[in-house]
Scaffold this motif. Structure first.
Motif, PDB file in Angstrom:
ATOM      1  N   GLN A   1       0.827  -1.203   0.000  1.00 20.92           N
ATOM      2  CA  GLN A   1       0.000   0.000   0.000  1.00 20.92           C
ATOM      3  C   GLN A   1       0.861   1.252   0.000  1.00 20.92           C
ATOM      4  O   GLN A   1       0.571   2.219  -0.711  1.00 20.92           O
ATOM      5  CB  GLN A   1      -0.922  -0.005   1.211  1.00 20.92           C
ATOM      6  CG  GLN A   1      -1.835   1.220   1.273  1.00 20.92           C
ATOM      7  CD  GLN A   1      -2.861   1.102   2.384  1.00 20.92           C
ATOM      8  OE1 GLN A   1      -3.233   0.008   2.773  1.00 20.92           O
ATOM      9  NE2 GLN A   1      -3.308   2.233   2.907  1.00 20.92           N
ATOM     10  N   SER A   2       1.960   1.241   0.782  1.00 23.06           N
ATOM     11  CA  SER A   2       2.860   2.390   0.819  1.00 23.06           C
ATOM     12  C   SER A   2       3.481   2.643  -0.552  1.00 23.06           C
ATOM     13  O   SER A   2       3.570   3.785  -1.004  1.00 23.06           O
ATOM     14  CB  SER A   2       3.947   2.152   1.865  1.00 23.06           C
ATOM     15  OG  SER A   2       4.904   3.184   1.840  1.00 23.06           O
ATOM     16  N   PHE A   3       3.875   1.581  -1.248  1.00 23.57           N
ATOM     17  CA  PHE A   3       4.477   1.723  -2.566  1.00 23.57           C
ATOM     18  C   PHE A   3       3.454   2.259  -3.573  1.00 23.57           C
ATOM     19  O   PHE A   3       3.754   3.128  -4.395  1.00 23.57           O
ATOM     20  CB  PHE A   3       5.014   0.368  -3.021  1.00 23.57           C
ATOM     21  CG  PHE A   3       5.656   0.383  -4.382  1.00 23.57           C
ATOM     22  CD1 PHE A   3       6.862   1.032  -4.586  1.00 23.57           C
ATOM     23  CD2 PHE A   3       5.052  -0.237  -5.457  1.00 23.57           C
ATOM     24  CE1 PHE A   3       7.455   1.054  -5.838  1.00 23.57           C
ATOM     25  CE2 PHE A   3       5.642  -0.221  -6.709  1.00 23.57           C
ATOM     26  CZ  PHE A   3       6.843   0.421  -6.902  1.00 23.57           C
ATOM     27  N   ALA A   4       2.189   1.765  -3.486  1.00 23.17           N
ATOM     28  CA  ALA A   4       1.150   2.219  -4.407  1.00 23.17           C
ATOM     29  C   ALA A   4       0.825   3.691  -4.195  1.00 23.17           C
ATOM     30  O   ALA A   4       0.660   4.461  -5.153  1.00 23.17           O
ATOM     31  CB  ALA A   4      -0.099   1.358  -4.233  1.00 23.17           C
ATOM     32  N   GLU A   5       0.736   4.122  -2.942  1.00 20.21           N
ATOM     33  CA  GLU A   5       0.446   5.531  -2.652  1.00 20.21           C
ATOM     34  C   GLU A   5       1.577   6.435  -3.124  1.00 20.21           C
ATOM     35  O   GLU A   5       1.337   7.536  -3.612  1.00 20.21           O
ATOM     36  CB  GLU A   5       0.220   5.705  -1.146  1.00 20.21           C
ATOM     37  CG  GLU A   5      -1.070   5.064  -0.651  1.00 20.21           C
ATOM     38  CD  GLU A   5      -1.183   5.123   0.858  1.00 20.21           C
ATOM     39  OE1 GLU A   5      -0.165   5.469   1.511  1.00 20.21           O
ATOM     40  OE2 GLU A   5      -2.275   4.823   1.383  1.00 20.21           O
TER      41      GLU A   5
END
Length: 377
Positions: A364-368
């Protein structure tokens, strides 16, 4: 570029898209990726290249994973001239050598058990004589095991002797490391408790040479083993103590971090370097993918197991040196002698996996991060 080449590139890129995860699956609810106003330019890709480089590097160049991977042999039966030779080799290995090796190992077990059982039962009141005979019998059965692989083992350096306050440490590739060392000298080894027929041998035959077993899942075993280690090295008539401080099997290309337990006993540490020649077979045992029985069958159906063993100069803790620094110094000595690469990993991580929650948070951190960069453009 020709039209056919362009079509191939388009088709291959579309196939890759099918394997790519949907980034929106890892975004908070209500969020979506907005289409850029203009064309995506080279500098837009360069802005997110650090993140992509980090992700790709973790996949492509994972030095931890490579420590526990067995490299498949390069195929050489690739033409009409070599294929018949390969077929002939398969017939010889599986239908001639393998049956002969099974007979050799069976004869070895018959000789061993016919002597070990009476000695173990009838000489209980004569411990010194019983231990001496049992030690010789264990060396004998290990020699039969090595013969069943057509083992070609070359030992370098002085043979280990029975002395108080010394411990031998070696790099670890397979359980056969112990067998190869044991046929020369009856060591008392520190080893993980195994199930099945291997566990039966551990609790009966190998118990007679003073081996110490532990279970990784039991935290209290560490204190018990530490106490047994200290008691064992104090006695002059005990078998030499052998420890594999990596704590797990590594593929004989690398060495992982040594556990400090063997280096804080206040005794002399004798390094042992083991290097396998993979010309005929890869001796690495990947216990997560194959049982030890399957591993033995792989060795017994190969041409030979070729190995070098070096007994290196004993080492002592230097003034001001910590046990961890002592362990690293001994690992350096073994790695240099055996031609192995050092990596800064704890081998016990092999038995641990990241939790799904941790993976989802990183995803999720990478996608954001990618979404913010794309929306800025």
């Amino acid at each position: 570029m020709s039209s056919s080449s362009t079509e191939k590139l388009k088709s291959s890129s579309s196939e890759l898209d099918l394997d790519q995860p949907n980034i929106e699956d890892y975004l908070p609810s209500g969020s979506s990726i907005q289409e850029p106003l203009g064309k995506l330019r080279l500098r837009d890709l360069l802005d997110i290249s650090p993140a992509l480089t980090e992700a790709a590097g973790a996949i492509v160049d994972d030095s931890f994973t490579r420590c526990f991977k067995s490299n498949p042999p390069e195929p050489w039966n690739w033409n009409v001239y070599l294929f018949p030779l390969w077929c002939f080799g398969v017939v010889v290995r599986y239908f001639i050598l393998f049956p002969v090796r099974v007979i050799v190992l069976t004869v070895g077990w018959i000789i061993f058990l016919s002597a070990f059982i009476p000695v173990h039962s009838l000489l209980k009141g004569h411990d010194k004589l019983r231990k001496k005979i049992e030690r010789s019998l264990v060396e004998l059965i290990c020699s039969f095991f090595v013969a069943s692989w057509t083992g070609v083992v070359k030992y370098h350096g002085p043979r280990p002797s029975m002395r108080p306050k010394q411990v031998f440490v070696a790099n670890h590739t397979s359980m056969i490391d112990f067998i190869i060392l044991e046929q020369m000298t009856a060591f008392a080894v520190i080893m993980q408790k195994h199930p099945g027929w291997v566990g039966l041998l551990q609790s009966t035959i190998l118990e007679s040479v003073g081996c110490i077993w532990f279970n990784r899942s039991e935290a209290k075993d560490r204190e018990i083993v530490a106490r047994k280690l200290r008691d064992h090295i104090q006695a002059a008539d005990n078998n030499p103590l052998l420890i594999f401080p990596e704590g797990t099997c590594v593929n004989n290309h690398y060495t992982v971090m040594f556990k400090k337990g063997a280096f804080e006993l206040g005794c002399t540490v004798c390094p042992v370097a083991i290097k396998y020649n993979k010309i005929f077979v890869d001796a690495f045992w990947n216990s997560r993918k194959q049982s030890f029985t399957t591993h033995l069958l792989q060795l017994m159906t190969s041409w030979a197991v070729v190995c070098d063993v070096w007994y290196l100069e004993p080492q002592i803790l230097k003034p001001g040196e910590t046990p961890i620094e002592f362990a690293e110094r001994v690992r350096d000595i073994i790695s240099v002698r055996a031609g192995l690469r050092k990596v800064p990993w704890d081998g016990y991580l092999k038995y641990s996996r990241p939790s799904p929650k941790h993976r989802e948070q990183k995803q999720q951190s990478f996608a954001e991060s990618m979404l913010r960069r794309l929306e800025e453009k």
